[in-house]
Design an enzyme around this catalytic site. Structure first.
Site, PDB file in Angstrom:
ATOM      1  N   ASP A  89      -2.247  -0.017 -30.066  1.00 23.02           N
ATOM      2  CA  ASP A  89      -2.301  -1.100 -31.038  1.00 23.02           C
ATOM      3  C   ASP A  89      -3.705  -1.684 -30.950  1.00 23.02           C
ATOM      4  O   ASP A  89      -4.437  -1.402 -29.999  1.00 23.02           O
ATOM      5  CB  ASP A  89      -1.235  -2.116 -30.635  1.00 23.02           C
ATOM      6  CG  ASP A  89      -1.241  -3.315 -31.522  1.00 23.02           C
ATOM      7  OD1 ASP A  89      -1.444  -3.136 -32.727  1.00 23.02           O
ATOM      8  OD2 ASP A  89      -1.041  -4.424 -31.014  1.00 23.02           O
ATOM      9  N   LYS A  90      -4.122  -2.464 -31.926  1.00 29.60           N
ATOM     10  CA  LYS A  90      -5.455  -3.044 -31.808  1.00 29.60           C
ATOM     11  C   LYS A  90      -5.397  -4.483 -31.324  1.00 29.60           C
ATOM     12  O   LYS A  90      -5.861  -4.793 -30.233  1.00 29.60           O
ATOM     13  CB  LYS A  90      -6.184  -2.984 -33.151  1.00 29.60           C
ATOM     14  CG  LYS A  90      -7.613  -3.465 -33.062  1.00 29.60           C
ATOM     15  CD  LYS A  90      -8.331  -3.332 -34.368  1.00 29.60           C
ATOM     16  CE  LYS A  90      -7.967  -4.433 -35.328  1.00 29.60           C
ATOM     17  NZ  LYS A  90      -8.425  -5.753 -34.907  1.00 29.60           N
ATOM     18  N   THR A  91      -4.751  -5.321 -32.144  1.00 29.97           N
ATOM     19  CA  THR A  91      -4.773  -6.747 -31.841  1.00 29.97           C
ATOM     20  C   THR A  91      -4.011  -7.023 -30.548  1.00 29.97           C
ATOM     21  O   THR A  91      -2.865  -6.624 -30.403  1.00 29.97           O
ATOM     22  CB  THR A  91      -4.114  -7.525 -32.986  1.00 29.97           C
ATOM     23  OG1 THR A  91      -4.626  -7.008 -34.190  1.00 29.97           O
ATOM     24  CG2 THR A  91      -4.387  -8.974 -32.859  1.00 29.97           C
ATOM     25  N   GLU A  95      -2.827 -18.540 -37.281  1.00 29.96           N
ATOM     26  CA  GLU A  95      -2.506 -19.871 -37.788  1.00 29.96           C
ATOM     27  C   GLU A  95      -3.007 -20.933 -36.828  1.00 29.96           C
ATOM     28  O   GLU A  95      -3.550 -21.954 -37.233  1.00 29.96           O
ATOM     29  CB  GLU A  95      -0.994 -19.999 -37.972  1.00 29.96           C
ATOM     30  CG  GLU A  95      -0.492 -19.164 -39.134  1.00 29.96           C
ATOM     31  CD  GLU A  95       0.968 -19.429 -39.447  1.00 29.96           C
ATOM     32  OE1 GLU A  95       1.651 -20.029 -38.589  1.00 29.96           O
ATOM     33  OE2 GLU A  95       1.411 -19.047 -40.535  1.00 29.96           O
ATOM     34  N   ASP A  98      -4.187  -4.118 -39.198  1.00 29.78           N
ATOM     35  CA  ASP A  98      -5.367  -4.682 -39.826  1.00 29.78           C
ATOM     36  C   ASP A  98      -5.906  -3.786 -40.927  1.00 29.78           C
ATOM     37  O   ASP A  98      -5.497  -2.647 -41.062  1.00 29.78           O
ATOM     38  CB  ASP A  98      -6.462  -4.875 -38.774  1.00 29.78           C
ATOM     39  CG  ASP A  98      -6.620  -6.338 -38.446  1.00 29.78           C
ATOM     40  OD1 ASP A  98      -6.111  -7.151 -39.231  1.00 29.78           O
ATOM     41  OD2 ASP A  98      -7.246  -6.645 -37.437  1.00 29.78           O
ATOM     42  N   ARG A 113      -3.148  -0.669 -41.492  1.00 25.40           N
ATOM     43  CA  ARG A 113      -2.099  -1.222 -42.341  1.00 25.40           C
ATOM     44  C   ARG A 113      -0.775  -0.510 -42.148  1.00 25.40           C
ATOM     45  O   ARG A 113      -0.087  -0.198 -43.108  1.00 25.40           O
ATOM     46  CB  ARG A 113      -2.507  -1.091 -43.817  1.00 25.40           C
ATOM     47  CG  ARG A 113      -3.735  -1.870 -44.203  1.00 25.40           C
ATOM     48  CD  ARG A 113      -3.361  -3.276 -44.468  1.00 25.40           C
ATOM     49  NE  ARG A 113      -4.497  -4.050 -44.951  1.00 25.40           N
ATOM     50  CZ  ARG A 113      -4.713  -5.311 -44.618  1.00 25.40           C
ATOM     51  NH1 ARG A 113      -3.882  -5.910 -43.773  1.00 25.40           N
ATOM     52  NH2 ARG A 113      -5.724  -5.976 -45.084  1.00 25.40           N
ATOM     53  N   ASP A 160       5.101  -3.578 -31.896  1.00 27.03           N
ATOM     54  CA  ASP A 160       4.840  -2.324 -31.187  1.00 27.03           C
ATOM     55  C   ASP A 160       6.070  -1.820 -30.433  1.00 27.03           C
ATOM     56  O   ASP A 160       6.041  -0.744 -29.854  1.00 27.03           O
ATOM     57  CB  ASP A 160       3.707  -2.517 -30.186  1.00 27.03           C
ATOM     58  CG  ASP A 160       2.469  -3.058 -30.837  1.00 27.03           C
ATOM     59  OD1 ASP A 160       2.113  -2.534 -31.888  1.00 27.03           O
ATOM     60  OD2 ASP A 160       1.882  -4.009 -30.299  1.00 27.03           O
TER      61      ASP A 160
END
Lengths: 349, 919
Positions: free
Chosen positions: B381-383, B459, B638, B727, B756
């Protein structure tokens, strides 16, 4: 970063709080075991090490081999195969029939001593093609019965030689039943050579496995007579021929100790053996041999150990030489990463 | 199927549904022994050993004392039975504790104190602050006048933030006393395991309000095992009880994962079993022939002329028993033992502690450590995995003006500060959207400082940034928001929240300005979810440029937009929204459709850019693992540009000219197909060149590729060492894992968030990062680590050592059993093929246990190479990936030499022994 926002730090503090109890309860002390850092030695097999190790093994093994070989060569051994010769000419066509006939079957043999034999001289009989290790045979005994007078009827393992005439056989089983019954008498120049038959069995067998108060009973009373009879007045612990026989051989060719001659035999002495040829090895073409042998510090005559040591030692010396040559002709830097497989052919692996 | 729950009706639902007794137990006292034995005997190995042990009871054929097999067998069974019993007893204790907890329940109109296990569906349950929720409840009242309560759902989904729950509108304002007498019916679906969905309806009976149907969502429920926080009391109606709660339904034992080595051992066992049968048949025939030809001549053996009917079977069965030691009985036990030690080593490792949060690495699954050493693909995963997931507001573009530059953040940009203080309307609106278009809850501490509880880090970052721009989000009371702007309080009433879903990729709120009564729609979301819905006249080019520019820098972008709604437009829409909200079927889809009707003609205010910094050591880790021959795929939600930037900055892909990126895109089936073919062609050509080629695919194209071009895509997946998938949805992540697994690759999935989880569970090895997005991923994973960089150590050190040790141990187990068995077989040739054992029972036992099993366990401490060497030359891992254990003894020619080698060695050993024994 976000230090200008006062509230963000409080948020972070909140999350740290929640993990705080976990942190304290689960922190094992540092130890070399938990970190897998226990001390270890990691010898690197450099050419020098390998060559010297091989050299050392060679240098140690060759003298041992030579000594063992000498010891084995020093042993004087007289082997006399007699199973055919001891059958009169006229019965040679039907040996089985001859051996099964009742009555004495005497036979005389003459042995010449090739070299001086120092006492004690061990007398063995050697049987060939005799499967004392056959499963049916090897299991057919009752150790309980041999040890203990009270367990005379403990014969469950002894089938088919467990009961005769309705009473348990002591000692029961196929092994005891087939006890070897050839006898040997030795004389030199018509003078009787005394044969010591005491102490030919294992001490532990005499003392622990065969009872002092267990006497043969009902032995060889069945319809089929196997081998030797036993004197019913002597306890099993003193029936040393039986004790020797009951320690079954692992291989189909085996020697068993018969007795010891406790005088020196001189070179060219002739020894007359008068034997009783009773034991049936003819039905399965087994050989019978009489063996007289001295011993060395290494035991009986056996070249194998010496040869094995010499061979291994020789190979090691040879390898040490070969490696030395390779090392001198084509030396290699230690720990050269260019020899790693992924460095030798980049791209492929 | 639906369930009708009658509130406060003691007679109606009592028998219909189960009570609230929770039971996680597998066994009862009575069925423990039979059930456990049955389970153990359903394994082939155990059946085999039992058969052997039973055969040994027959004295005619047993070569050794039966105790030598029964002993270990009973020991092994006892160990696993004790373990099961202990686990079950603990489960029983925790069940009992939960079941006997006292709760307040309304019975016959009176509040009573009863045990939790006696709660029935339809009962009204009262809870106080910090109490655990005993079953799934639909809220009907809280102490809060606005009908709000806060729950902590950590036990359910691992998220530690507080979540708000509200009582249904129909129950709003009902008096505290009247709640006892409330009657009504809740129409809800049959129990399921989805903890994010509850599509139900509530209808209250007179005298309580009218007959209106009131929709219920997961927002109106509090689920079992949550904790009530910051709320004095709540009361709710039990809808699901006992094992039928959402938690109870989602409980379940996950399928145990089997490592490559385990599979190999099973195969080897099977092969040895076949070999054993062959040996038994051959020797059995030879034995019978010898008996009939030779043994009859050996008079001292005294074979009877006529044997019993089973005579022919005796010798083969004896050999079966002699050869049974070929399959080592202890291998499972010793492997389980060493595997749990590997796991402990991972837990203990001081070099894998995240110093910031003091979290240790943890191996949840103790059985698969050696698979770590065989990983071929890592899907990440990235984030939060590669990046820190600590969002910082960096830049923004408001109405075409760019704030923030190389030298500083937008927050420090004087122009922006000036614009805010001078009251430029664009900027004010922009900041307002930043501050209130979210689901953040401000929490005031005793000292007056405000902290924010946010589910999304983005947020949080936006609200914090707004606070810096003097727009402080102060308070949120049910439907009213308070904002402190330049020391004046502005109030907004939240009319509706159009929530974020990964399909919609945007969220909106409808608010009413309390001062002038105007209604606004405020939206924020991904650029492609906002910009196409801009109002007709607006120039969107600058915003598109801004998005591009920001994502070039590796920043996460969000577009903010708003629209003023007319009163009647809102009223019309609001009705539709209510209706969609109360549908039971496909509610999510219906909602999305209704939301779409409001979110158009937006006036785009600007673009925010948030930075998510890379974690420490990420580029080095990726490079090292790359060298070790591991291929990386990045799967991210993303957008493409951001993903590529991050990928470049962490060595994931190389910049031109060394690297090459191949894009797969397209909106239709044909486009994607052509694109795929083109990429595949380039990929084939460049495989011979020393060039890093990676393909990039977005979620849309991936969807089409997976649906229509699965074969082509699979081929591409095999060829490509690197891939970027942007995406993508959680289920697509799982599908990608599935594709790689179907090509027989060992996959490792690493991630940190709830999205994930599916990928982590699907992969051979799942690694979770216990990060800021909660513990969901870490809980579902086999291993949890604090930071991405620990992956290097986890694979290269722990994985590699575990693999080597297990490989050695299992090979050795088979070797030593084969060795002693071959001695027995060879001995049979000189003992008249009669099945005599060369060794007695005690020696055999001692050989198996004391000489060869226990000492070998020390090999779990063995290190063939130092950790430093492995880290320096990660290429060493090739040997593990290739599967040293797998390939060499198993190909038939190798199997032959394998046995032959042992034959020679056992022969020599045996000869030496006999020669020394006999003379």
């Amino acid at each position: 970063m976000s230090s200008n926002v006062p509230s963000s730090s409080s948020g972070a503090a909140g999350s740290a709080d929640s993990s705080a109890p976990r942190r304290n309860s689960k922190r094992p002390k540092y130890s070399r075991f938990t970190q897998q850092e226990l001390p270890a030695c990691k010898p690197i097999l450099t050419p020098r090490w390998v060559i010297s190790a091989f050299m050392l093994v060679g240098i140690i093994f060759i003298p041992i081999g030579v000594a063992a070989l000498f010891a084995s060569r020093e042993v004087v051994e007289i082997v006399d195969r007699y199973e055919t010769e001891c059958i009169p000419e006229e019965f040679r066509n039907d040996k089985v029939n001859y051996i099964q006939k009742p009555g004495n079957k005497p036979c005389n043999r003459t042995l010449t001593v090739p070299k001086k034999m120092k006492q004690p001289i061990y007398v063995y009989y050697q049987l060939d093609n005799f499967y004392q290790n056959h499963r049916r045979y090897v299991k057919s005994r009752s150790d309980e019965q041999l040890r203990n007078n009270d367990s005379a009827s403990d014969t469950s393992d002894c089938k088919p030689e467990d009961y005769a005439n309705g009473a348990p056989i002591v000692p029961c089983g196929l092994i005891a039943w087939s006890l070897f019954n050839d006898t040997y008498n030795f004389s030199r120049n018509n003078e009787q050579l005394s044969l010591n038959k005491k102490g030919i069995s294992w001490k532990s067998d005499r003392e622990h496995k065969f009872g002092k108060d267990v006497y043969p009973k009902n032995f060889q009373n069945g319809t089929l007579i196997g081998g030797a009879h036993l004197n019913e007045s002597i306890p099993l612990s003193e029936q040393e021929d039986l004790i020797v026989w009951m320690r079954t051989a692992a291989l189909p060719t085996f020697r068993k100790l018969y007795g010891k001659i406790e005088v020196d035999l001189q070179i060219n002495d002739t020894i007359q053996v008068s034997l009783e040829n009773n034991y049936n090895t003819y039905s399965f073409n087994g050989k019978k041999k009489l063996v007289l042998s001295t011993t060395s510090w290494l035991g009986g005559k056996n070249d194998f150990l010496g040869i094995a040591y010499l061979t291994v030692g020789g190979i090691c010396i040879f390898l040490a030489m070969a490696f030395t040559v390779v090392y001198l002709v084509k030396p290699r830097r230690l720990g050269d990463p260019s020899y790693l497989s992924w460095n030798r052919n980049p791209g492929g692996h | 199927m639906k369930r009708y729950v009658y509130i406060n009706d003691d007679e109606l639902s009592q028998d219909l549904y189960c009570d609230n007794r929770i039971s996680n137990r597998k066994y009862t006292l009575l069925n423990f022994l039979p059930k456990n034995l049955w389970e153990q005997f359903s394994r082939f190995m155990n059946q085999y050993f039992l058969l052997i042990a039973c055969l040994q009871l027959w004295p005619l054929i047993t070569p050794v004392n039966p105790a030598s097999t029964w002993g270990p067998l009973i020991f092994i069974f006892a160990v696993s039975a004790t373990k099961e019993a202990w686990d079950d007893y603990n489960r029983y204790l925790s069940d009992k504790k939960a079941n006997e907890k006292e709760v307040w329940v309304v019975r016959q109109g009176i509040k009573k104190h009863i045990q939790a296990q006696d709660i029935c569906v339809g009962n009204v349950v009262w809870l106080r602050e910090n109490e655990e929720v005993p079953c799934d409840l639909v809220l009907i009242g809280t102490s809060d006048p606005q009908g709000v309560c806060y729950v902590e759902t950590a036990a359910l989904d691992g998220e530690t933030d507080l979540k708000t729950r509200v009582i249904p509108s129909a129950c709003m304002g009902i008096d505290f006393e009247l709640l006892h007498k409330m009657k009504g019916v809740i129409e809800c679906p049959i129990p399921d395991r989805d903890i994010r969905r509850f599509d139900a309806n509530l209808r209250l009976f007179p005298p309580f309000i009218d007959n209106d149907l009131c929709p219920l969502t997961i927002k109106n429920t509090i689920l079992q095992s949550c904790y009530l926080r910051n709320t004095e009391w709540v009361c709710g109606v039990a809808v699901y009880t006992g094992n039928e709660t959402k938690l109870g339904m989602s409980r379940g034992i996950p399928e145990p994962k089997l490592t490559a080595v385990d599979a190999m051992i099973d195969k080897l066992t099977g092969a040895i079993f076949v070999f054993q049968i062959v040996v038994v048949i051959v020797l059995g025939i030879a034995g019978n022939v010898w008996k009939d030809t030779e043994a009859v001549k050996q008079w001292y053996v005294l074979y009877p002329k006529e044997g019993p009917w089973y005579e022919l079977l005796v010798i083969p069965l004896r050999f079966e028993l002699l050869c049974s030691i070929m399959i080592p009985i202890s291998i499972k036990v010793s492997l389980d033992l060493v595997k749990s030690l590997y796991a402990k080593f991972i837990d203990w490792d001081n070099q894998m502690i995240d110093q910031e949060t003091s979290t240790r690495s943890h191996a949840t699954n103790t059985a698969i450590s050696e698979d770590l050493g065989q990983v071929e693909y890592i899907l990440t995963d990235k984030t939060g995995t590669l990046t820190e997931n600590r969002m910082i507001f960096r830049r923004c573009c408001i109405g075409g003006i760019f704030y923030g530059n190389e030298s500083g953040d937008a927050l420090k940009d004087v122009e922006l500060l000036n614009a805010v203080s001078s009251g430029s309307s664009d900027v004010i609106r922009f900041v307002t959207v930043m501050a209130i278009c979210n689901t953040v809850i401000p929490v005031k501490s005793k000292t007056g400082a405000i902290s924010y509880k946010a589910q999304s880090q983005d947020e949080d970052a936006l609200v914090q940034a707004a606070a810096c721009l003097h727009m402080v989000f102060v308070n949120k009371n049910a439907n009213t928001l308070e904002i402190n702007f330049n020391a004046s309080i502005i109030q907004y009433e939240v009319l509706d929240t159009l929530e974020f879903t990964s399909d919609r990729k945007r969220m909106s709120v409808v608010v009413k300005d309390c001062q002038n009564g105007k209604i606004f729609l405020l939206s924020k979301g991904a650029d492609e979810a906002i910009i196409p819905y801009a109002c007709a006249g607006q120039q969107t080019r600058t915003f598109t440029e801004a998005v591009d520019q920001y994502s070039q820098l590796g920043l996460r972008t969000l577009c903010l937009a708003w629209r003023e709604l007319k009163e009647d437009e809102y009223q019309d829409w609001s009705l539709m929204f209510k209706e969609a909200n109360s549908t039971l079927v496909d509610r999510e889809w219906r909602l999305a459709e209704v939301c779409q009707r409001l979110e158009h003609d937006l006036e785009i205010l600007g673009v925010t850019a948030i930075e998510d910094r890379l974690q420490d050591g990420v580029p080095e880790t990726i490079e090292t693992l790359r060298k070790a021959g591991i291929n990386f795929w990045m799967l991210t939600g993303d957008k493409q540009n951001t993903a590529i930037q991050i990928a470049l900055s962490c060595n994931f892909i190389s910049p031109e000219p060394k690297g090459q990126l191949l894009l797969i895109n397209g909106k239709t089936e044909d486009e994607v197909g052509r694109s795929l073919d083109r990429v595949l062609l380039t990929m084939r050509i460049t495989t011979s060149e020393p060039k890093d080629v990676a393909f990039v695919i977005d979620g849309w194209a991936l969807e089409i590729a997976l649906k229509h071009y699965r074969k082509v895509f699979t081929e591409l997946a095999i060829l490509s060492r690197t891939a970027l998938c942007c995406r993508v949805t959680p289920s697509q992540k799982a599908q990608l894992v599935e594709i790689l697994k179907s090509c027989d690759y060992r996959t490792l999935a690493i991630g940190d968030g709830g999205n994930d989880v599916r990928m982590i569970q699907q992969a051979d090895i799942g690694v979770g990062i216990s990060g800021r997005e909660g513990l969901q991923a870490a809980r579902a994973a086999d291993y949890s680590i604090g930071k991405f960089r620990f992956l290097k150590r986890l694979i290269l050190v722990h994985g590699r050592y575990s693999y080597n040790r297990t490989a050695f141990l299992s090979q050795y187990s088979f070797y030593k059993s084969l060795l002693i068995c071959f001695i027995q077989i060879f001995f049979s040739f000189i003992s008249g093929v009669s099945g005599t054992s060369l060794f007695n029972s005690v020696s055999l036992m001692a050989y198996n246990v004391f000489y060869t099993s226990i000492p070998v366990l020390v090999s779990v401490l063995d290190k063939d190479l130092s950790e430093k060497t492995v880290m320096q030359h990660p290429q060493i891992l090739f040997y593990c990936q290739a599967g040293r254990l797998d390939c060499y003894p198993f190909y038939p020619p190798y199997l032959f030499t394998f046995i032959f080698k042992r034959k020679i060695s056992s022969c020599v050993f045996h000869l030496l022994e006999l020669l020394l024994m006999d003379y």
